[in-house]
Design a protein around this motif. Structure first.
Motif: not given
Length: 330
Positions: A11-18, A48-55
């Motif tokens: 709900d707070s947004g997208q995050e990426a990590g190992v 990864i950045t969420g700059a575009s709705p790729v996922v």
């Protein structure tokens, strides 16, 4: 348990990590691959950045390509121990991708790695090099030969542009390399470019038709850049368009097409039929100077991918970004 870059959404947004994941968590497929090398591509950086709705679904392992060795298999074309490469097919968007120690995919998506191409070199080439070869093949099919005249390559210091420049130069084409980083002139000349052009010449909307300059073009930018390239093509010139780094819009007219018979060929590397994939990889194995690949590659550890992604989108990256995943494979 093994390491993977994992993109999550809350709900707070997208995050990426190992993160640590288990083989049982991998999506369905008939081939399990031990990944040796992967890469960071433009689409991966967007994801990864969420700059575009790729996922398209979460959680997601990014990585639109990888090279590795078959570990388990129920597909008729492969057996354990086979060296394989994957590009596209929605991997890293809809299906977990290559920025992980293991990947489970459909065997129909895999290409056997040609002899003479190492697993590392397969990712130094990667989707960028495979796309560049598809562009070169499209120019050839439409009559652009080494003696046809100069070929312009936009985004020439990037992954697609760098390998396109190498491939064109190796087959005898004169190559005009367009870049927004004129400090890369020596690098581009080393790849075989015969002239270097500042991208600033292409960033303002120009006339519907400009002076005829090029017999062929490979464009990764789209937008105004592509419009200006089209306006400057010679009679019966051919443009292979494969990217949108400069935008989705195309502010052009029909003038280049109906007055100069210019051909605009769209290049899709994601769903490209397997026969063309096989042909592209065979030609890459035969025509690409593998020794030159080292000069255009940078290795980044899996743990540094998330911090590297914004730099990629800001145009701070030259050539290819390789990610060693498991160097004991193969």
């Amino acid at each position: 348990m093994f390491d993977a870059v994992l993109i999550r959404k809350s709900d707070s947004g997208q995050e990426a990590g190992v993160s640590k994941v288990e083989t049982a968590q991998l999506p369905q497929g008939d081939v399990l691959v031990d990944v040796a090398w992967s890469t960071l591509n433009y689409k991966d950086a967007l994801a990864i950045t969420g700059a575009s709705p790729v996922v398209r679904s979460f959680p997601m392992v990014p990585g639109i390509d990888f090279a590795g060795v078959v570990a388990e298999n129920s597909h008729s074309d492969f057996k354990p121990g086979d060296r394989v490469v994957l590009n596209g097919w929605g991997v890293g968007e809809r299906h977990w991708g290559g920025l992980a120690v293991r990947a489970r995919v459909r065997g129909d998506w895999l290409v056997p790695l040609p002899e003479g191409v190492s697993l590392r070199n397969a990712m130094a080439i990667g989707t960028a090099g495979y796309t560049a070869m598809l562009c070169v093949m499209a120019l050839e099919r439409n009559g652009v030969l080494p003696d046809s005249g100069e070929v312009v390559v936009t985004g020439a210091a990037g992954g697609v542009g760098s390998i396109a420049t190498m491939l064109l130069a190796s087959r005898g084409n004169s190559v005009a390399a367009v870049t927004g980083r004129m400090t890369e002139a020596d690098y581009l000349t080393g790849l075989g470019a015969t002239s270097i052009i500042d991208r600033a010449e292409f960033t303002q909307v120009g006339r519907p038709l400009a002076k005829e300059r090029w017999a062929g073009a490979i464009d990764v930018a789209g937008g105004v850049v592509l419009a200006n390239v089209l306006a400057s093509m010679r009679y019966r010139g051919v443009v292979a368009a494969c990217g949108l780094a400069g935008g989705m819009e195309l502010p052009t007219t029909v003038a280049p097409f109906i007055l100069r018979a210019v051909t605009l060929v769209g290049i899709d590397s994601v769903l490209c039929p397997k026969p063309q994939r096989l042909a592209a990889w065979q030609r890459l194995a035969q025509e690409l100077d593998m020794a030159k690949l080292d000069g255009m590659t940078t290795e980044v550890h899996l743990s540094d991918i998330v911090s590297m992604a914004p730099k990629f989108l800001d145009g701070q990256v030259r050539g290819r970004i390789l990610v060693p995943i498991n160097l004991q494979v193969g």
